[in-house]
Design an enzyme around this catalytic site. Sequence first.
Site, PDB file in Angstrom:
ATOM      1  N   GLU A  49       1.047  -1.197   0.066  1.00 47.91           N
ATOM      2  CA  GLU A  49       0.015  -0.029  -0.056  1.00 47.91           C
ATOM      3  C   GLU A  49       1.004   1.236   0.013  1.00 47.91           C
ATOM      4  O   GLU A  49       0.681   2.183  -0.688  1.00 47.91           O
ATOM      5  CB  GLU A  49      -0.965   0.086   1.358  1.00 47.91           C
ATOM      6  CG  GLU A  49      -2.108  -0.848   1.012  1.00 47.91           C
ATOM      7  CD  GLU A  49      -2.894  -0.918   0.091  1.00 47.91           C
ATOM      8  OE1 GLU A  49      -3.089   0.612  -0.682  1.00 47.91           O
ATOM      9  OE2 GLU A  49      -3.596  -1.570  -0.507  1.00 47.91           O
ATOM     10  N   CYS A 204     -12.794   2.494 -14.926  1.00 48.75           N
ATOM     11  CA  CYS A 204     -13.291   3.768 -15.051  1.00 48.75           C
ATOM     12  C   CYS A 204     -12.022   4.872 -14.972  1.00 48.75           C
ATOM     13  O   CYS A 204     -11.736   5.401 -13.826  1.00 48.75           O
ATOM     14  CB  CYS A 204     -14.162   3.913 -13.898  1.00 48.75           C
ATOM     15  SG  CYS A 204     -15.187   5.438 -13.799  1.00 48.75           S
ATOM     16  N   CYS A 211     -16.704   2.368 -20.540  1.00 51.12           N
ATOM     17  CA  CYS A 211     -18.026   2.132 -20.115  1.00 51.12           C
ATOM     18  C   CYS A 211     -18.829   0.973 -20.857  1.00 51.12           C
ATOM     19  O   CYS A 211     -19.665   0.298 -20.119  1.00 51.12           O
ATOM     20  CB  CYS A 211     -19.034   3.487 -20.358  1.00 51.12           C
ATOM     21  SG  CYS A 211     -18.266   5.025 -19.558  1.00 51.12           S
ATOM     22  N   CYS A 214     -18.111  -1.899 -18.661  1.00 55.67           N
ATOM     23  CA  CYS A 214     -18.169  -1.673 -17.337  1.00 55.67           C
ATOM     24  C   CYS A 214     -19.239  -2.449 -16.634  1.00 55.67           C
ATOM     25  O   CYS A 214     -20.391  -2.387 -17.313  1.00 55.67           O
ATOM     26  CB  CYS A 214     -18.406  -0.312 -16.775  1.00 55.67           C
ATOM     27  SG  CYS A 214     -18.596   0.046 -15.260  1.00 55.67           S
ATOM     28  N   CYS A 220     -25.163   3.660 -13.824  1.00 52.51           N
ATOM     29  CA  CYS A 220     -24.115   4.669 -13.639  1.00 52.51           C
ATOM     30  C   CYS A 220     -24.867   6.104 -14.282  1.00 52.51           C
ATOM     31  O   CYS A 220     -24.802   6.334 -15.489  1.00 52.51           O
ATOM     32  CB  CYS A 220     -22.780   4.575 -14.328  1.00 52.51           C
ATOM     33  SG  CYS A 220     -21.491   5.965 -14.517  1.00 52.51           S
TER      34      CYS A 220
HETATM   35  S1  SF4 Z   1     -20.208   3.399 -16.638  1.00 51.04           S
HETATM   36 FE1  SF4 Z   1     -19.664   4.910 -15.145  1.00 51.04          FE
HETATM   37  S2  SF4 Z   1     -18.468   3.755 -13.454  1.00 51.04           S
HETATM   38 FE2  SF4 Z   1     -18.679   2.603 -15.441  1.00 51.04          FE
HETATM   39  S3  SF4 Z   1     -16.512   3.168 -16.644  1.00 51.04           S
HETATM   40 FE3  SF4 Z   1     -18.402   4.426 -17.370  1.00 51.04          FE
HETATM   41  S4  SF4 Z   1     -18.169   6.262 -16.083  1.00 51.04           S
HETATM   42 FE4  SF4 Z   1     -17.223   4.685 -15.112  1.00 51.04          FE
END
Ligand code: SF4
Length: 374
Positions: A49, A204, A211, A214, A220
């Site tokens: 860390e 992200c 996205c 994602c 989101c």
């Molecule tokens: S959908 Fe939202 S959380 Fe997912 S990568 Fe895109 S901006 Fe980030």
Amino acid sequence: MNMDVDDSRLPSAGWKQAFRRRLLSWYRRHARDLPWRQTRDPYSIWVSEIMLQQTQVATVTSYYPRFLAALPTVAHLAAAPESQVLRLWEGLGYYRRARQLHRAAQVVVHEHAGEFPRDLPTARSLPGIGRYTAGAILSIAFDLRHPILEANTFRLLARLLAYRHDPQGTEGSKLLWSLAEALLPARHAGTFNQALMELGSTICTPRNPRCDVCPVMALCPTHAQGLQAKIPWIKPKRAVEAVEEVAIAVRRRGRVLLVLRGGEGRWAGLWDFPRFALDGESSSREMLSRLTELTGIRARPVKRLATIKHGVTRFRITLDCQLVEYIGGKASGSAGVEMRWLKPSEMSDYPLSVTGRKLSRLVIEEMRTAVAGS
Ligand code: SF4
């Protein structure tokens, strides 16, 4: 829950449940196989860390096993001389982290019988351990239910709330810490925290978040509103400043002068060639008289070894590396500054900055060539 944050600003129970399910299922399939994920040992997690603060994962993966091989337990770290710790850290930068890690290891050994403290306030009282690092170590090593927020998760959570202001300002920070806490599942907080960081760092991302792949896209609001380029709000960067410095290798009968950097500054504990800022117009006579002021040594110029350009925070430094020959004086310098005349072969035992190490290689090469030619 943070009492200063209005709960209506946080997502509903159904949203949180869906978020956890999607995130954890994605993490099970996509988690990178990183060396610090193979362990629950608090010391190893703690080292990783601290290394990961301000340093890329790819860089840390080469330093981390070497550091743990040399100093496998908190007791080994506490007992090691600071110069060994800094030598192992050499090249990672931000040496204050290493000095604080070393001091904190001594506290853990002397005041906590070598056991990393399991309660948050005691963990946070250790040198170099803030709210994020304490939460990460306690959740990952002991599965304690503590939230984390670091650069990647600040960005991710700001996007999950479509929060348009400074996420690290007072209001943003309170809100996002509350969200990080509210999202934690009842069990396996460490895995959940790592999954959040993984999503933030691999999907992200700051620019062009992915996205389309994602796992929480459907939840989101930033994606729904097409605001990825605007969230999170980013503080305007301070202008880059150009700085000129000189580093001087003083040669004397097969040895070179190194100076120990003292105080609490960025380079404290590292050895270095005499180095100072210079204005671009300075003559070599001025450079040599500054050298005498700094070290007590008088010298004559031999040659320029190199010009190294490098960046430290917002400074773009042009480092003029000079070789000079000792002609007189006793290495004394200002009070308390330690100096040593080293053989080239001894320099590898001393921790140097990245530019100091580059210059040491040039000096070694130069001295080898001079010996071969004599
Ligand atoms: S959908 Fe939202 S959380 Fe997912 S990568 Fe895109 S901006 Fe980030």
